[in-house]
Design a protein around this motif. Structure first.
Motif, PDB file in Angstrom:
ATOM      1  N   GLU A  18       0.832  -1.202   0.000  1.00  0.00           N
ATOM      2  CA  GLU A  18       0.000   0.000   0.000  1.00  0.00           C
ATOM      3  C   GLU A  18       0.872   1.260   0.000  1.00  0.00           C
ATOM      4  O   GLU A  18       0.540   2.248  -0.653  1.00  0.00           O
ATOM      5  CB  GLU A  18      -0.919   0.007   1.222  1.00  0.00           C
ATOM      6  N   VAL A  19       1.966   1.223   0.733  1.00  0.00           N
ATOM      7  CA  VAL A  19       2.888   2.373   0.746  1.00  0.00           C
ATOM      8  C   VAL A  19       3.461   2.594  -0.646  1.00  0.00           C
ATOM      9  O   VAL A  19       3.545   3.740  -1.126  1.00  0.00           O
ATOM     10  CB  VAL A  19       4.019   2.154   1.772  1.00  0.00           C
ATOM     11  N   LEU A  20       3.852   1.507  -1.309  1.00  0.00           N
ATOM     12  CA  LEU A  20       4.417   1.646  -2.651  1.00  0.00           C
ATOM     13  C   LEU A  20       3.393   2.206  -3.628  1.00  0.00           C
ATOM     14  O   LEU A  20       3.723   2.998  -4.518  1.00  0.00           O
ATOM     15  CB  LEU A  20       4.938   0.294  -3.147  1.00  0.00           C
ATOM     16  N   ARG A  21       2.127   1.820  -3.461  1.00  0.00           N
ATOM     17  CA  ARG A  21       1.070   2.383  -4.303  1.00  0.00           C
ATOM     18  C   ARG A  21       1.003   3.894  -4.125  1.00  0.00           C
ATOM     19  O   ARG A  21       0.885   4.657  -5.089  1.00  0.00           O
ATOM     20  CB  ARG A  21      -0.286   1.767  -3.942  1.00  0.00           C
ATOM     21  N   VAL A  61      11.717  -1.054 -10.584  1.00  0.00           N
ATOM     22  CA  VAL A  61      11.876  -2.495 -10.369  1.00  0.00           C
ATOM     23  C   VAL A  61      12.516  -2.756  -9.009  1.00  0.00           C
ATOM     24  O   VAL A  61      12.131  -3.701  -8.301  1.00  0.00           O
ATOM     25  CB  VAL A  61      12.715  -3.119 -11.504  1.00  0.00           C
ATOM     26  N   SER A  62      13.495  -1.950  -8.630  1.00  0.00           N
ATOM     27  CA  SER A  62      14.133  -2.123  -7.317  1.00  0.00           C
ATOM     28  C   SER A  62      13.114  -1.955  -6.190  1.00  0.00           C
ATOM     29  O   SER A  62      13.072  -2.764  -5.250  1.00  0.00           O
ATOM     30  CB  SER A  62      15.273  -1.116  -7.140  1.00  0.00           C
ATOM     31  N   ALA A  63      12.285  -0.917  -6.288  1.00  0.00           N
ATOM     32  CA  ALA A  63      11.264  -0.687  -5.262  1.00  0.00           C
ATOM     33  C   ALA A  63      10.271  -1.841  -5.218  1.00  0.00           C
ATOM     34  O   ALA A  63       9.866  -2.284  -4.135  1.00  0.00           O
ATOM     35  CB  ALA A  63      10.540   0.628  -5.534  1.00  0.00           C
ATOM     36  N   VAL A 103      12.006  -4.990  -3.596  1.00  0.00           N
ATOM     37  CA  VAL A 103      12.160  -4.839  -2.143  1.00  0.00           C
ATOM     38  C   VAL A 103      10.807  -4.955  -1.438  1.00  0.00           C
ATOM     39  O   VAL A 103      10.708  -5.461  -0.316  1.00  0.00           O
ATOM     40  CB  VAL A 103      12.824  -3.488  -1.824  1.00  0.00           C
ATOM     41  N   THR A 104       9.747  -4.526  -2.112  1.00  0.00           N
ATOM     42  CA  THR A 104       8.418  -4.540  -1.500  1.00  0.00           C
ATOM     43  C   THR A 104       7.736  -5.889  -1.615  1.00  0.00           C
ATOM     44  O   THR A 104       7.121  -6.371  -0.654  1.00  0.00           O
ATOM     45  CB  THR A 104       7.529  -3.467  -2.165  1.00  0.00           C
ATOM     46  N   TRP A 151       7.228  -8.322   4.808  1.00  0.00           N
ATOM     47  CA  TRP A 151       7.596  -7.362   5.835  1.00  0.00           C
ATOM     48  C   TRP A 151       6.726  -7.536   7.077  1.00  0.00           C
ATOM     49  O   TRP A 151       5.540  -7.791   6.984  1.00  0.00           O
ATOM     50  CB  TRP A 151       7.440  -5.945   5.297  1.00  0.00           C
ATOM     51  N   GLN A 152       7.332  -7.369   8.220  1.00  0.00           N
ATOM     52  CA  GLN A 152       6.611  -7.438   9.486  1.00  0.00           C
ATOM     53  C   GLN A 152       6.432  -6.026  10.031  1.00  0.00           C
ATOM     54  O   GLN A 152       7.202  -5.541  10.862  1.00  0.00           O
ATOM     55  CB  GLN A 152       7.395  -8.310  10.482  1.00  0.00           C
ATOM     56  N   LEU A 153       5.408  -5.356   9.542  1.00  0.00           N
ATOM     57  CA  LEU A 153       5.143  -3.995   9.987  1.00  0.00           C
ATOM     58  C   LEU A 153       4.277  -4.013  11.239  1.00  0.00           C
ATOM     59  O   LEU A 153       3.540  -4.970  11.490  1.00  0.00           O
ATOM     60  CB  LEU A 153       4.440  -3.218   8.873  1.00  0.00           C
ATOM     61  N   PRO A 154       4.335  -2.975  12.057  1.00  0.00           N
ATOM     62  CA  PRO A 154       3.497  -2.928  13.268  1.00  0.00           C
ATOM     63  C   PRO A 154       2.019  -3.050  12.914  1.00  0.00           C
ATOM     64  O   PRO A 154       1.571  -2.482  11.901  1.00  0.00           O
ATOM     65  CB  PRO A 154       3.811  -1.545  13.857  1.00  0.00           C
ATOM     66  N   PRO A 155       1.241  -3.781  13.683  1.00  0.00           N
ATOM     67  CA  PRO A 155      -0.190  -3.939  13.388  1.00  0.00           C
ATOM     68  C   PRO A 155      -0.936  -2.616  13.296  1.00  0.00           C
ATOM     69  O   PRO A 155      -1.938  -2.510  12.597  1.00  0.00           O
ATOM     70  CB  PRO A 155      -0.697  -4.779  14.566  1.00  0.00           C
ATOM     71  N   SER A 156      -0.450  -1.610  14.003  1.00  0.00           N
ATOM     72  CA  SER A 156      -1.135  -0.313  13.989  1.00  0.00           C
ATOM     73  C   SER A 156      -0.867   0.485  12.713  1.00  0.00           C
ATOM     74  O   SER A 156      -1.557   1.471  12.434  1.00  0.00           O
ATOM     75  CB  SER A 156      -0.698   0.520  15.195  1.00  0.00           C
TER      76      SER A 156
END
Length: 313
Positions: free
Chosen positions: A28-31, A235-237, A240-241, A246-251
């Motif tokens: 979602e961040v990459l979007r 392509v690099s982004a 990596v995504t 990735w283990q992002l915080p649940p919040s």
């Protein structure tokens, strides 16, 4: 331009079912970043155009990633059309009417009627019919080919396109819009299919193929304006995504903004033309203001007219 950038969670997952927080927030961040890159690219008065154009590469990769995930059943053609072609038609008419108000052609006909319609009444509209056609085609071949064949086949085709870019770049530019965009986007389409299906390959094989793609970009395309830097960064982004989990915080949850990215893509050109006339501002600030205005207008429209918004943004 586009996160499709598309409405039914990039057209690959159901619109309902999993809660927002269950989505992979790194994607979602990459979007969101991709959408901002496209806004930046369309402000031609400022530097960093190639960097901004990387947003389009990432946008296409993500669209194809969700549309061709191995576990995702193909959507009906009519559903694909509702999600992508109906908004295209609405904005085609909207920008066409703006053109008429400025005493310009409804669509540009410099290169013929077909090219004008495919390009759209605003240059950024080429993306939606293109990605619709590509997704529908892959819907037809996805199951018969299988994930392994799709992974190897798509990355091979992407490498062939990148290796031969000096052969096709000139002729595609000579054909002009929208065919130049089609050729530019083709490698990103195949890379999106690769990322969606490469999980069936051993991890070292995945990494080796991604490394081969990045080395090819550096060696064969980096000096080419409009291809080398956008593809290297995009392509690099995406790698990596999409490759790690990735283990992002649940919040951490940016789904509310990422759901607006297709709408941002569609309406930002309007704000890019209007805002400088209303409020003079530095050119470097304009993309940020346009992005915020686009996001707020899409969010407000989705909140106040949710049923109608499904067919527009």
């Amino acid at each position: 331009m586009i996160s499709t950038f598309d409405k039914a969670y990039a057209e690959g997952e159901p619109r309902t079912g999993a809660p927002r927080a269950a989505r992979r927030q790194e994607i979602e961040v990459l979007r969101i970043v991709s959408a901002f890159g496209i806004v930046w690219f369309h402000n031609i008065a400022i530097p960093g155009q190639d960097i901004g154009y990387a947003g389009l590469v990432a946008f296409i990769i993500i669209s194809m990633y969700f549309a061709t995930l191995g576990s995702t059943p193909p959507k009906p053609v009519a559903q694909r059309a509702r999600v992508l072609l109906l908004p295209w038609l609405v904005w085609f008419i909207f920008f066409g009417c703006l053109n008429l108000a400025k005493h310009e052609p409804f669509v540009p006909l410099d290169h013929g009627l077909v090219a004008g319609v495919l390009l759209g009444s605003s240059v950024h509209l080429w993306y939606l019919p293109f990605i619709w056609i590509v997704i529908v085609l892959f819907d037809r071949v996805k199951r018969p080919l299988g994930e392994r064949t799709l992974a190897y086949g798509s990355v091979t085709l992407a490498l062939c396109l990148l290796l031969s870019c000096r052969l096709w770049r000139g002729p595609s530019l000579a054909l002009n819009y929208p065919y130049a965009q089609y050729m530019h986007a083709a490698a990103a389409v195949f890379l999106g299919v690769f990322f969606a299906n490469c999980k069936v390959l051993a991890r070292p094989v995945q990494l080796a193929l991604v490394a081969a793609v990045l080395l090819t970009i550096v060696w064969f395309t980096l000096s080419m304006r409009g291809i080398g830097v956008p593809y290297l960064l995009g392509v690099s982004a995406a790698a990596v995504t999409l490759l790690p989990e990735w283990q992002l915080p649940p919040s951490f949850n940016v789904s509310g903004l990422s759901e607006c990215t297709l709408g941002i893509y569609l309406c930002h050109v309007f704000w890019l033309k209007l805002l400088p006339k209303l409020v003079p501002m530095p050119q470097m600030v304009l993309p940020c203001v346009v992005f915020v205005a686009s996001a707020l207008s899409v969010w407000a429209f989705r909140k106040t007219l949710p049923r109608l918004a499904r067919y527009i943004v």
